[in-house]
Scaffold this active site. Structure first.
Site, short mmCIF file in Angstrom:
data_model
loop_
_atom_site.label_atom_id
_atom_site.label_comp_id
_atom_site.label_asym_id
_atom_site.label_seq_id
_atom_site.Cartn_x
_atom_site.Cartn_y
_atom_site.Cartn_z
N ASP A 98 47.25 38.15 53.55
CA ASP A 98 48.51 39.01 52.92
C ASP A 98 47.80 40.50 53.24
O ASP A 98 48.54 41.34 53.66
CB ASP A 98 49.02 38.73 51.81
N HIS A 155 56.53 39.66 58.39
CA HIS A 155 55.37 39.54 57.60
C HIS A 155 54.83 38.26 57.36
O HIS A 155 53.53 37.89 57.43
CB HIS A 155 55.56 40.35 56.35
N ASP A 165 20.30 50.16 63.84
CA ASP A 165 21.17 48.82 64.12
C ASP A 165 22.66 49.11 64.75
O ASP A 165 23.56 48.46 64.51
CB ASP A 165 21.11 47.79 62.95
N GLU A 224 58.47 36.81 44.64
CA GLU A 224 58.19 38.21 44.19
C GLU A 224 59.49 38.78 44.66
O GLU A 224 59.88 39.74 43.92
CB GLU A 224 56.94 38.71 44.80
N ASP A 225 59.98 38.69 45.97
CA ASP A 225 60.97 39.66 46.60
C ASP A 225 62.39 39.12 46.89
O ASP A 225 63.02 39.72 47.35
CB ASP A 225 60.40 40.08 48.03
N HIS A 244 54.57 33.29 50.64
CA HIS A 244 53.90 33.97 49.55
C HIS A 244 54.71 35.11 48.87
O HIS A 244 54.44 35.62 47.60
CB HIS A 244 52.60 34.45 49.91
MN MN Z 1 52.94 39.78 51.24
#
Ligand code: MN
Length: 714
Positions: free
Chosen positions: A139, A48, A259, A76-77, A72
């Protein structure tokens, strides 16, 4: 590692001078921290952040941004901390990771208040460094591409968030490609049936469409060559989500989407854009009303192009978009387009302009205490449907749909807004609150000394105008309130032969604090607004004077007119010496849900909670005050009812007798007939809400009475 080498080659291709050290280190750090994790797809988690970095590399972002993309999710993880990231990768990377982490902790679809608060946080994080939002968008794009592995209800929540928050932000930042992919992916999960339907419709035409486009592109190419216009030609089929939006909005079938198929002519200069437009119109018949010049008048997100629809070789309509290479790149990549050439945070003037929107949002959110209001501001700005109006000198002012001349005036200049008294649209005087249309020429009439009015707030559509008006009104009203408060306090003091000047300053401040005020001005404003009783404040200020703060007045103060009998019927919590009267617009009656509004100098107006005026008045929470019906004093309240009835003989008599049966007086009655319908207006004396309900239900029981409605004057 092979995956990393591939990313490294991609980066080196557009930033040959860059060291890959930082990125490699970020890759290794991320690999180590995420090593034990897998994604729901079964892949190692590392895939990821690696993909996110790849998307950022496709956007040709700098090394810091790519490293942040790689990292990133670590805070958090994984057990890694932001301090660790800062130590290892420096402040810039850490700041972006921190911003992205903050945003990922936000849950958007909570009760409205919370959602606004969360959007506010997100905007704040974005403003720190625009790369925060680019990482977040990358992300989100990868998460959307792999959404199928998530449980169904999670898919819907994420898709909704994408469609309502991330895609509009990408749009506002001019990132057309990102927005397009996010929207189509979200569409697939949010409206699976509609998605399939539109997809089928496009697929079944795909072969024909592609042949058609190839043929048209060839012809356009030849035409451009004949006229010596250097050009690159592309054909495109409209994106599924856009098609569906159009089908839904205009209630048409796919054949009627002008269009659906478009040809892009990408040339080298603005001059050649217009030349190409001329050639196209000479070759195919243009559809009237479909020529749009976004080069002269860019969209609010700075999108530029010429658009026209023409009728093609076999009568098939298609769109032609004409732009320069530079415009093309900006339309696809928006704010990300400039990072290739620049390092750090220095922005080009064009990006500055885009970015200004974000910064304004932050300024506004500081001024706005009410999160709901922030949300509506953001919604206005995120979903623009714009109106282009002109000053008499031809300057374009872009406003949201339904904007008024007041918005226009504020868009020109705050002072023009504050002093506007009237407006001419296309040479004719129209009301200030009317709606502007595309192409209107607007001339604002100003008058020095004129001021904004509170009821403009309900009419304006731009956050700029709303904030400016609100600010002005609040400042003006507060100044007035302080003034009135001072006078009330002095008047009260004179009655007891006291001099305010003799009260010790520190005591006065302490008393102010008792009322929750920080300064004496605040205290006086409180008195002026009617929230604090002048006599109670005085009693505290002069404890020795033995002022009975709650007893009867020593005398009726001069110059304060009594407002009829109604005031005795209403109790204002904690205050006995305030004037109260029933609002003329809704005439609330005893027992009804009521709300008090502090007026300037006239005391407290009591409205029915359902009064249409209340909604406007309650803009200002400071001036709202709790009121209740007091005691059981019997007075009569006039109430006007409108009845919709059948037109039959004897009905009016039945109505009047039903009214006298419940012991009410008719002050006035009027009946009108038309077709086989009639309407009856009747004004009655009512004791209280129960009495009214009794009358209404007995009127409704009469055969031929369709509807009974109480009339309130807005
Ligand atoms: Mn992520």
């Amino acid at each position: 590692m092979a995956q990393f080498e591939e990313l490294g080659r991609k980066v080196s291709a557009y930033r040959p001078a860059d060291e890959l050290g930082l990125l490699r280190k970020a890759y290794e750090f991320s690999a180590r921290e995420h090593r034990a994790q897998t994604r729901l797809s079964g892949e190692p988690y590392l895939s990821h952040p690696l993909e996110v970095a790849n998307i950022l590399a496709d956007m040709k972002m700098d090394g810091v941004c790519l490293a942040a993309g790689m990292l990133h999710d670590v805070v958090e993880d994984t057990p890694a901390t932001i301090d660790e990231v800062r130590r290892e990768f420096g402040r810039e990377v850490a700041r972006i990771v921190e911003g992205a982490t903050k945003i990922s902790r936000i849950e958007f679809f909570n009760p409205e208040d919370k959602q606004a608060e969360n959007l506010r946080k997100m905007v704040l994080a974005m403003v720190d460094d625009i790369r925060v939002v680019l990482v977040k968008l990358a992300d989100r794009l990868h998460n959307m591409r792999t959404l199928e592995y998530l449980p169904a209800e999670k898919r819907v929540r994420i898709a909704r968030e994408t469609l309502e928050i991330y895609a509009p932000i990408a749009h506002r930042l001019g990132m057309g490609k990102m927005r397009g992919e996010l929207e189509d992916l979200a569409f697939r999960y949010l409206e699976p049936e509609a998605f399939e339907e539109v997809k089928q419709a496009v697929e079944s035409r795909r072969k024909v469409s592609e042949e058609f486009l190839a043929d048209v592109c060839k012809r356009v190419k030849k035409k451009m060559e004949e006229h010596a216009i250097p050009a690159r030609i592309e054909g495109r089929i409209k994106r599924l989500y856009s098609i569906w939006q159009k089908l839904k909005r205009q209630q048409i079938s796919i054949e009627q989407v002008y269009d659906l198929l478009a040809v892009r002519i990408i040339t080298d200069s603005v001059k050649n854009c217009y030349a190409a437009l001329g050639v196209v119109h000479n070759t195919w018949r243009p559809v009237p009303g479909r020529i749009k010049d976004f080069i002269a008048i860019p969209r609010p997100n700075l999108y530029q192009s010429l658009h026209t629809s023409v009728i093609g070789p076999q009568g098939q309509p298609f769109e032609v978009q004409i732009r320069t290479e530079e415009m093309h790149r900006l339309a696809e990549e928006g704010i990300a387009a400039h990072w290739k050439y620049k390092d750090g945070r220095a922005l080009s003037p064009r990006d500055e302009e885009r970015f200004a929107w974000l910064r304004h949002l932050v300024e506004w959110q500081r001024e706005m205490r009410d999160p709901g209001e922030f949300l509506s501001t953001l919604k206005i700005d995120l979903y623009p449907e714009e109106v282009y109006a002109f000053t008499p000198r031809g300057k374009v002012i872009v406003l949201p749909r339904d904007a008024t001349p007041i918005d226009f005036a504020y868009a020109i200049h705050t002072e023009v807004g504050h002093h506007c008294v009237g407006v001419k649209v296309n040479g004719r005087i129209v009301p200030l609150k009317s709606k502007l249309h595309n192409g209107d020429i607007v001339e604002i009439l100003t008058q020095p000394g004129h001021h904004p009015s509170r009821d403009w707030l309900a009419a304006v559509k731009t956050s700029r105008a709303r904030n400016k008006i609100k600010h002005w009104v609040n400042v003006a009203e507060r100044t007035q309130a302080v003034d009135i408060g001072k006078k009330l306090l002095e008047k009260e003091a004179r009655k007891y032969d006291l001099s305010l000047k003799s009260a010790p300053q520190d005591l006065a401040l302490r008393i102010a604090a008792d009322y929750g005020c920080r300064t004496l001005d605040d205290l006086e404003a409180g008195i002026g607004y009617g929230k604090i009783s002048a006599r109670q404040a005085l009693a505290k200020l002069f404890p020795a004077a033995q002022i009975d703060a709650y007893g009867p007045r020593p005398e009726t103060p001069a110059g304060r007119p009594e407002q009829g009998t109604s005031s005795a019927a209403i109790k204002v919590h904690g205050h006995d010496d305030l004037m109260v009267y029933l609002a003329k617009c809704c005439h609330p009656i005893r027992g009804e849900d009521i709300v008090g509004y502090i007026t300037r100098g006239k005391g407290i107006a009591v409205h029915s909670r359902s009064c249409p005026n209340v909604q406007n008045l309650l803009y200002d929470a400071e001036r709202r005050i709790d009121v209740q019906w007091a005691g059981t004093k019997q007075s009569l309240y006039p109430v006007k009812l409108t009845l919709a009835t059948a037109d039959r003989p004897g009905l009016l008599a039945e109505v009047t007798s039903a009214i006298s049966d419940v012991h009410s007086n008719i002050q006035n009655i009027e009946a009108r007939t038309g077709d086989d319908r009639a309407s009856i207006d009747v004004t009655l004396d009512i004791v209280d809400l129960q009495h009214l309900n009794q009358i209404v239900s007995s009127l409704r029981r009469i055969d031929g009475v369709y509807q009974v409605r109480r009339v309130m004057h807005p």
